[in-house]
Design a protein around this motif. Structure first.
Motif, PDB file in Angstrom:
ATOM      1  N   PHE A  31       0.840  -1.205   0.000  1.00  0.00           N
ATOM      2  CA  PHE A  31       0.000   0.000   0.000  1.00  0.00           C
ATOM      3  C   PHE A  31       0.875   1.255   0.000  1.00  0.00           C
ATOM      4  O   PHE A  31       0.831   2.059   0.937  1.00  0.00           O
ATOM      5  CB  PHE A  31      -0.908   0.001   1.234  1.00  0.00           C
ATOM      6  CG  PHE A  31      -1.723  -1.249   1.402  1.00  0.00           C
ATOM      7  CD1 PHE A  31      -2.896  -1.439   0.674  1.00  0.00           C
ATOM      8  CD2 PHE A  31      -1.312  -2.243   2.273  1.00  0.00           C
ATOM      9  CE1 PHE A  31      -3.644  -2.595   0.821  1.00  0.00           C
ATOM     10  CE2 PHE A  31      -2.057  -3.399   2.432  1.00  0.00           C
ATOM     11  CZ  PHE A  31      -3.220  -3.585   1.692  1.00  0.00           C
ATOM     12  N   TYR A  80      -5.648   0.634  -3.111  1.00  0.00           N
ATOM     13  CA  TYR A  80      -5.467  -0.810  -3.232  1.00  0.00           C
ATOM     14  C   TYR A  80      -4.939  -1.280  -4.590  1.00  0.00           C
ATOM     15  O   TYR A  80      -4.815  -2.478  -4.817  1.00  0.00           O
ATOM     16  CB  TYR A  80      -6.801  -1.511  -2.953  1.00  0.00           C
ATOM     17  CG  TYR A  80      -7.479  -1.097  -1.668  1.00  0.00           C
ATOM     18  CD1 TYR A  80      -6.760  -1.055  -0.474  1.00  0.00           C
ATOM     19  CD2 TYR A  80      -8.831  -0.758  -1.652  1.00  0.00           C
ATOM     20  CE1 TYR A  80      -7.380  -0.675   0.719  1.00  0.00           C
ATOM     21  CE2 TYR A  80      -9.466  -0.392  -0.472  1.00  0.00           C
ATOM     22  CZ  TYR A  80      -8.735  -0.343   0.707  1.00  0.00           C
ATOM     23  OH  TYR A  80      -9.344   0.023   1.873  1.00  0.00           O
ATOM     24  N   GLY A  87      -7.728  -8.482  -4.441  1.00  0.00           N
ATOM     25  CA  GLY A  87      -7.281  -7.215  -4.979  1.00  0.00           C
ATOM     26  C   GLY A  87      -7.363  -7.012  -6.467  1.00  0.00           C
ATOM     27  O   GLY A  87      -7.102  -5.895  -6.944  1.00  0.00           O
TER      28      GLY A  87
END
Length: 320
Positions: free
Chosen positions: A199, A273, A254
Motif C-alpha cells: 500500500f 489498493y 485485490g
C-alpha cells in the motif's frame, strides 16, 4: 526502515525470521544443493507477469526465463486447486486420483481434503522409488505428511495453518516440530513496514479490512517460504517441491482494484489498493530467488501454475 522489516528480508526464509525473532538456530553442515525444484504458484498467469518482467520488477523469474523455456499450460475444468495440483502430482485425471474438491466426507463428517485420500502414486513416490530424495512443502493436499525413505523433509498443506495442532501429523521427520512451532510467524509479528509495501499510496491502517486480509495472506505465504527454506536445508538434496496458494488469495481480494480502474471502483479505493496484485507478484519473485539459490548449477527448475486469473477490462467487480 529497519532492513529486517522488509518483505525482501522475510522472503529470505527461516534464518531471517529467526534473526527477526531472536531465536538461536543449531549450526548445520554445508547446505545441500538440489538437482530439481518444482515451484507451484496458484493462479499465476502470463498476462499479469509480462508487464512486470518488462519493467524489471521480477528479476528472479526473468533470470529463470532467460536460461529456460516457457509456455501456456492447459488446465482442467472446473479449476479447483486441490484437484488440479493432484493431477499435476499424479499425471492422472481426477477420476483416477480421487481428489475432486476442497473437502471430503470421512466417517460421516465433512473435513478438509487429505493427501491420504489420493488413490494414485505421486511423483514424490516415483522419484524415491528411483533412489532420489523428494522433499515437499505445502502441496495441496498432502496431509498427513508421509515419511521419506531418504530423510527428505515433508511438510503438509495443513501444517502451514494458523492452528499449530496440525504440525503433529504435518511434519516428517518429527524432530523439527518444536523448532518450527517457534519459528512460524503470527500476523501480529509481521512488521508494519512489510505490509506497507502493498500500500505505497496510503498510511498503514490496521483497522482496514483489506489491509488485514493482506496481512493474513502474507503471513501464510511467509510461513510457506519459512518452511520451504527450512526443508531445503534439512533434507539431503535430490528434488524439492514447494506450493504457494497466496497469489490466488491476493487476486480474489485485490484484482478488482488493479489497473486499469474498473467502473464501480471508487477513486479512493483505486488509489489505496491498486498495488496489491503487483506487490504480490514481486513478493513471490523474492521468494523464488531465495529458493533458486539452492538449485545445483546444472539442475532444473520448473515454475508451474494450475490456472490463470482474468485481468484487464474483462474482470468482474464481484468475486467470491
Amino acid at each position: 526502515m529497519n532492513p529486517k522489516h522488509t518483505l525482501g528480508f522475510l522472503a529470505g526464509g527461516y534464518r531471517n525470521v529467526a534473526a527477526l525473532k531472536g531465536i538461536d538456530l543449531p549450526k548445520l553442515p554445508q547446505r545441500p544443493q538440489y538437482d530439481s525444484l518444482l515451484i507451484g504458484w496458484d493462479a499465476a498467469d502470463w498476462k499479469s507477469i509480462y508487464p512486470l518482467l518488462q519493467q524489471g520488477k521480477m528479476p528472479a523469474l526473468g533470470e529463470l526465463l532467460h536460461t529456460g523455456v516457457y509456455a501456456n499450460l492447459a488446465t482442467l475444468d472446473p479449476p479447483i486447486s486441490p484437484m488440479l495440483w493432484t493431477s499435476i502430482a499424479t499425471s492422472t485425471w481426477p477420476s483416477a486420483h480421487g481428489i475432486h474438491g476442497f473437502t471430503e466426507m470421512h466417517d460421516g463428517v465433512i473435513r478438509a481434503v487429505r493427501g491420504s485420500s489420493i488413490q494414485m502414486p505421486t511423483y514424490f513416490e516415483y522419484l524415491e522409488n528411483q533412489g532420489i530424495p523428494a522433499s515437499s512443502v505445502a502441496w495441496w493436499p498432502s496431509h498427513p505428511a508421509k515419511n521419506s525413505a531418504f530423510g527428505a523433509m515433508r511438510v503438509s498443506n495443513l501444517a502451514v495453518s494458523e492452528d499449530l495442532r496440525w504440525l503433529k501429523d504435518g511434519v516428517a521427520p518429527k524432530e523439527h516440530r518444536e523448532l518450527l512451532a517457534s519459528l512460524l510467524l503470527k500476523p501480529e509479528e509481521i512488521p508494519a513496514a512489510a505490509i506497507a509495501q502493498f500500500f505505497p499510496e496510503m498510511e498503514s491502517d490496521s483497522t482496514d479490512d483489506i489491509v488485514r486480509s493482506v496481512l493474513k495472506i502474507t503471513t501464510h505465504a511467509l510461513n510457506v517460504q519459512l518452511l520451504a527454506t527450512f526443508a531445503l536445508d534439512h533434507s539431503p538434496g535430490g528434488h524439492a517441491s514447494v506450493y504457494f496458494d497466496a497469489l490466488d488469495h491476493y487476486k480474489h481480494l485485490g484484482m478488482k482494484y488493479a489497473p486499469p480502474q474498473l467502473e464501480g471502483v471508487s477513486n479512493e479505493d483505486f488509489a489505496r489498493y491498486q498495488h496489491i496484485v503487483e506487490s504480490a507478484y514481486r513478493f513471490h519473485d523474492l521468494c523464488l530467488g531465495t529458493l533458486l539459490d539452492q538449485l545445483d548449477p546444472n539442475g532444473t527448475a520448473i515454475l508451474i501454475s494450475d490456472h490463470g486469473f482474468t485481468s484487464g477490462k474483462d474482470r468482474s467487480i464481484d468475486l467470491p
